[in-house]
Design a protein around this motif. Structure first.
Motif, PDB file in Angstrom:
ATOM      1  N   VAL A  17       2.167 -54.677  11.906  1.00 51.64           N
ATOM      2  CA  VAL A  17       1.805 -53.227  11.135  1.00 51.64           C
ATOM      3  C   VAL A  17       1.208 -53.855   9.792  1.00 51.64           C
ATOM      4  N   ILE A  18       0.162 -53.351   9.255  1.00 54.15           N
ATOM      5  CA  ILE A  18      -0.489 -53.846   8.226  1.00 54.15           C
ATOM      6  C   ILE A  18      -0.549 -52.678   7.133  1.00 54.15           C
ATOM      7  N   GLU A  19      -0.373 -52.867   5.950  1.00 54.32           N
ATOM      8  CA  GLU A  19      -0.493 -51.847   5.028  1.00 54.32           C
ATOM      9  C   GLU A  19      -1.479 -52.304   4.062  1.00 54.32           C
ATOM     10  N   THR A  20      -2.283 -51.685   3.239  1.00 52.64           N
ATOM     11  CA  THR A  20      -3.153 -51.916   2.159  1.00 52.64           C
ATOM     12  C   THR A  20      -2.356 -51.622   0.789  1.00 52.64           C
ATOM     13  N   ARG A  21      -2.153 -52.804   0.080  1.00 54.27           N
ATOM     14  CA  ARG A  21      -1.537 -52.402  -1.300  1.00 54.27           C
ATOM     15  C   ARG A  21      -2.373 -53.150  -2.531  1.00 54.27           C
ATOM     16  N   ASP A  22      -2.952 -52.179  -3.350  1.00 52.10           N
ATOM     17  CA  ASP A  22      -3.856 -52.538  -4.166  1.00 52.10           C
ATOM     18  C   ASP A  22      -4.980 -53.432  -3.786  1.00 52.10           C
ATOM     19  N   VAL A  28       3.801 -55.794   7.224  1.00 58.25           N
ATOM     20  CA  VAL A  28       5.125 -55.351   7.017  1.00 58.25           C
ATOM     21  C   VAL A  28       5.949 -55.105   8.028  1.00 58.25           C
ATOM     22  N   GLY A  29       5.248 -55.572   9.215  1.00 60.53           N
ATOM     23  CA  GLY A  29       6.154 -55.375  10.087  1.00 60.53           C
ATOM     24  C   GLY A  29       5.345 -56.191  11.583  1.00 60.53           C
ATOM     25  N   ALA A  30       6.242 -56.606  12.509  1.00 59.41           N
ATOM     26  CA  ALA A  30       5.936 -57.107  13.741  1.00 59.41           C
ATOM     27  C   ALA A  30       6.495 -56.914  14.971  1.00 59.41           C
ATOM     28  N   ASN A  31       6.148 -57.067  15.925  1.00 58.34           N
ATOM     29  CA  ASN A  31       6.651 -57.390  17.387  1.00 58.34           C
ATOM     30  C   ASN A  31       6.155 -58.563  18.150  1.00 58.34           C
ATOM     31  N   LEU A 136     -11.602 -60.979  -0.173  1.00 58.10           N
ATOM     32  CA  LEU A 136     -11.769 -60.190  -1.537  1.00 58.10           C
ATOM     33  C   LEU A 136     -11.001 -58.902  -1.605  1.00 58.10           C
ATOM     34  N   ARG A 137     -10.657 -58.236  -2.815  1.00 56.84           N
ATOM     35  CA  ARG A 137     -10.027 -57.128  -2.948  1.00 56.84           C
ATOM     36  C   ARG A 137     -10.923 -56.043  -2.635  1.00 56.84           C
ATOM     37  N   HIS A 138     -10.449 -55.042  -1.724  1.00 52.32           N
ATOM     38  CA  HIS A 138     -11.372 -53.915  -1.476  1.00 52.32           C
ATOM     39  C   HIS A 138     -10.983 -52.819  -2.454  1.00 52.32           C
ATOM     40  N   SER A 139     -12.055 -52.066  -2.884  1.00 55.77           N
ATOM     41  CA  SER A 139     -11.800 -51.160  -4.245  1.00 55.77           C
ATOM     42  C   SER A 139     -11.859 -49.906  -3.391  1.00 55.77           C
TER      43      SER A 139
END
Length: 139
Positions: A17-22, A28-31, A136-139
């Motif tokens: 489980v992937i979230e985008t932060r900033d 954030v999680g996995a199995n 690189l960061r995504h905007s």
């Protein structure tokens, strides 16, 4: 694409489980499901038929790297792991080392200074290559 060596296992498919932060990916999680497997004797024989094999820290097969590297070139994705002890264990068995970092993080010496010569920092003997991948960061 040749899938003749594809292995099917009973059990849950692995996922993360992937979230985008900033603008950055955050895991954030996995199995791990059925993703943790050991190579079979037939797998080890088959490796010698290929120019290279690609794996990484998430594959959980580091103990097999010495055997892999005896029969083919190994490409290893360290992702964002910059731990020198881990790199020192893996690097001698790899032809290609891949590191990922975002635009705010770079490989650093223990004192915090930027790594002056990444390709040779982990005992490269001229027969290995280091690839730095910048995310690189995504905007």
């Amino acid at each position: 694409m040749d899938i003749s060596r594809l292995r099917m296992e009973d059990g849950q498919t692995a996922y993360c489980v992937i979230e985008t932060r900033d603008g950055d990916r955050v895991f954030v999680g996995a199995n791990l499901g059925v993703s943790i497997i050991a190579p079979s004797p037939a797998d080890l024989v088959a490796l010698g038929q290929y120019d290279a094999v690609h794996t990484g820290r998430s594959s959980h097969i580091d103990t097999w790297l010495p055997r892999f590297s005896k029969v083919t070139k190994v490409s290893y994705d360290l992702a964002i792991v910059h731990d020198r002890e881990c790199i020192a264990r893996v690097a001698p068995h790899c032809f290609w080392h891949l590191f990922h970092f975002n635009n705010a993080i770079a490989l650093r010496e223990p004192d915090g200074k930027p790594l002056a010569d990444p390709p040779n920092a982990f005992g490269s003997d001229g027969n290995h290559q280091t690839i730095l991948a910048c995310s690189l960061r995504h905007s």
